[in-house]
Design a protein around this motif. Structure first.
Motif, PDB file in Angstrom:
ATOM      1  N   ASP A  88     -20.030  -7.861  15.966  1.00 54.45           N
ATOM      2  CA  ASP A  88     -20.285  -6.729  16.856  1.00 54.45           C
ATOM      3  C   ASP A  88     -18.928  -6.242  17.349  1.00 54.45           C
ATOM      4  OD1 ASP A  88     -19.470  -8.507  18.874  1.00 54.45           O
ATOM      5  OD2 ASP A  88     -21.524  -8.948  19.493  1.00 54.45           O
ATOM      6  N   PRO A  89     -18.870  -5.158  18.113  1.00 53.39           N
ATOM      7  CA  PRO A  89     -17.562  -4.644  18.536  1.00 53.39           C
ATOM      8  C   PRO A  89     -16.685  -5.678  19.244  1.00 53.39           C
ATOM      9  CG  PRO A  89     -19.233  -2.974  18.908  1.00 53.39           C
ATOM     10  CD  PRO A  89     -19.958  -4.212  18.471  1.00 53.39           C
ATOM     11  N   ARG A  90     -17.280  -6.480  20.112  1.00 53.23           N
ATOM     12  CA  ARG A  90     -16.459  -7.464  20.816  1.00 53.23           C
ATOM     13  C   ARG A  90     -15.888  -8.511  19.869  1.00 53.23           C
ATOM     14  NH1 ARG A  90     -18.131 -11.016  26.214  1.00 53.23           N
ATOM     15  NH2 ARG A  90     -16.156 -12.150  26.355  1.00 53.23           N
ATOM     16  N   TYR A  91     -16.700  -8.980  18.915  1.00 59.37           N
ATOM     17  CA  TYR A  91     -16.225  -9.975  17.951  1.00 59.37           C
ATOM     18  C   TYR A  91     -15.034  -9.408  17.173  1.00 59.37           C
ATOM     19  CZ  TYR A  91     -16.497 -13.667  14.392  1.00 59.37           C
ATOM     20  OH  TYR A  91     -16.207 -14.728  13.563  1.00 59.37           O
ATOM     21  N   LEU A  92     -15.161  -8.154  16.725  1.00 65.08           N
ATOM     22  CA  LEU A  92     -14.080  -7.534  15.965  1.00 65.08           C
ATOM     23  C   LEU A  92     -12.828  -7.375  16.822  1.00 65.08           C
ATOM     24  CD1 LEU A  92     -16.259  -4.926  14.067  1.00 65.08           C
ATOM     25  CD2 LEU A  92     -15.047  -6.859  13.038  1.00 65.08           C
ATOM     26  N   GLU A  93     -12.993  -7.045  18.083  1.00 64.35           N
ATOM     27  CA  GLU A  93     -11.838  -6.952  18.983  1.00 64.35           C
ATOM     28  C   GLU A  93     -11.157  -8.311  19.124  1.00 64.35           C
ATOM     29  OE1 GLU A  93     -13.560  -5.429  22.527  1.00 64.35           O
ATOM     30  OE2 GLU A  93     -13.869  -3.409  21.715  1.00 64.35           O
ATOM     31  N   GLU A  94     -11.935  -9.382  19.190  1.00 61.17           N
ATOM     32  CA  GLU A  94     -11.358 -10.720  19.303  1.00 61.17           C
ATOM     33  C   GLU A  94     -10.595 -11.094  18.029  1.00 61.17           C
ATOM     34  OE1 GLU A  94     -14.590 -13.289  20.233  1.00 61.17           O
ATOM     35  OE2 GLU A  94     -14.794 -12.579  22.295  1.00 61.17           O
TER      36      GLU A  94
END
Length: 410
Positions: free
Chosen positions: A138-144
């Motif tokens: 999800d967006p947060r995972y990709l940001e991490e």
């Protein structure tokens, strides 16, 4: 990673390499492949060394668990540092594949990358890629991931059609891979790949065109498109054998390839390897180029393959056995082979011919050189490259690449 390991000589328990393996290493790039063998479900066509939770239950116990996997891989990276000794090369490419790497927390993928950075250092501008299942990010995972140092991501799309995905036993929702491209861009990823498969039983030309249209519309800078290979022992092979689904023939594969080339080239993509297209040289997968050009890479993880200076080896397949070896201070290598000069010549032809620039004609023996001249006359090799001393495939040659290479290695 294929599910069947080759034969070979035993691997030394300390993982040591023959002295000659590092001769001239300064002239070769060094990469790392990190294999994550876990999947939520098994796709019907998959023959890779992967395991679902049910398959691991009671098989290897805690050693096969995902919970401590990142530290286990880090232990092999530390072993690699010991084996390669004072080799000064920083790592130029890292590729995390599977399986489904993104079943692990983003922090775990970051921990494995950090081990490489700590032990070897990353070259300026190093390419760091992970494969990802569209439903597992999800967006947060990709940001991490981006914050951890990953700068390239490859999403498994396969098809835009639900009925095709069903035949492949893919579980993601049509449209989700395209959304992932936008999320990856928003997270700061400059380079994004979408993987496609063509020739699935029940797929039509229109289905394939719809998949290509969806990919192009999503805006990645790299596309991989592979003909479906039905591997023995897979669920799909059993279904075909029982007559539940039809087998796709080579003529259909050729037609789909031509459709892909027309659509992708029309959208600004250029092929640089038979199954790979990019919108720019910067968008190419440098890690895969490292394989195709016979450079050095260390493969960490169960069943992973490595190559350093003409020595190729492979790890034990099962996650439990892999972790057990490392916990006991032993190399997880199951076997190895020392490539003779002739083996390396043949492999260079096999791999480099698939590249847009082709392979040097100087690699060919007299019979192979005569075959190259015939291939040129038959329109399978590009005249301008031939004049420069390279055997490089035309579009028609790409369709017949396997036959061309068989003749050239003689």
């Amino acid at each position: 990673m294929p599910s069947v390991l080759p034969d070979g000589e035993p691997m030394p328990e300390d993982g040591s390499l023959p002295r000659h393996a590092l001769d001239g290493s300064g002239q070769r790039p060094l990469g790392f492949y990190l294999h994550v063998p876990y999947c939520a479900t098994r796709c019907g066509y998959c023959d890779f060394n992967t395991y679902t939770a049910n398959e691991l239950r009671g098989s290897g116990g805690a050693l096969a668990s995902r919970d401590n996997y990142a530290e286990t891989v880090a232990e092999e990276i530390r072993l690699a540092r010991k084996v390669l000794g004072d080799d000064p090369r920083p790592v130029e490419t890292v590729f995390v594949g599977g399986g489904t790497p993104t079943l692990l927390p983003a922090a775990d993928l970051g921990r494995m990358l950090a081990a490489i950075r700590d032990e070897f250092g990353l070259a300026p501008g190093a390419e760091v890629t992970t494969e990802a299942n569209p439903e597992s990010v999800d967006p947060r995972y990709l940001e991490e991931l981006r914050a951890a140092g990953f700068n390239r991501v490859s999403f498994g799309m396969q098809s835009a059609r639900q009925h095709v995905l069903k035949i492949l036993d893919r579980t993601h929702t049509p449209g989700r891979p395209e959304a992932c491209v936008a999320e990856a861009r928003a997270a700061g990823f400059e380079h994004v790949n979408l993987d496609l498969i063509y020739g699935t039983p029940g797929e039509s030309d229109d289905d394939w065109r719809a998949s290509l249209d969806a990919v192009i519309g999503a805006g990645p800078d790299h596309v991989s498109a592979y003909a479906l290979i039905v591997e023995e022992g897979t669920q799909l092979a059993r279904r075909i054998r029982r007559g539940e689904v039809p087998m796709t023939d080579d003529d259909v594969h050729a037609d789909r390839y031509l459709i892909a080339e027309e659509a992708l080239s029309g959208a600004g993509f250029s092929w640089y390897e038979v199954s790979n297209w990019a919108t720019s040289e910067a968008g190419r997968c440098r890690h895969n180029e490292l394989y195709w050009r016979g450079a050095d890479w260390w493969g960490a993880g169960p069943g992973a393959h490595s190559h350093v200076g003409g020595v190729r080896w492979w790890n034990v397949k099962h996650p439990g056995a892999y972790a057990q070896a490392l916990s006991e201070g032993r190399s997880p290598g199951a076997g190895r082979e020392l490539l003779a000069e002739e083996d390396r010549r043949v492999e260079r032809i096999l791999l480099e011919l698939r590249l847009e620039e082709g392979c040097p004609l100087s690699l060919l023996k007299p019979a192979g050189a005569a075959a190259a001249a015939r291939a040129l006359a038959d329109g399978l090799l590009r005249p301008e490259a031939y004049e420069r001393g390279s055997a490089a495939l035309t579009l028609r040659g790409r369709l017949l690449a396997d036959a061309v290479v068989r003749d050239l290695v003689d």
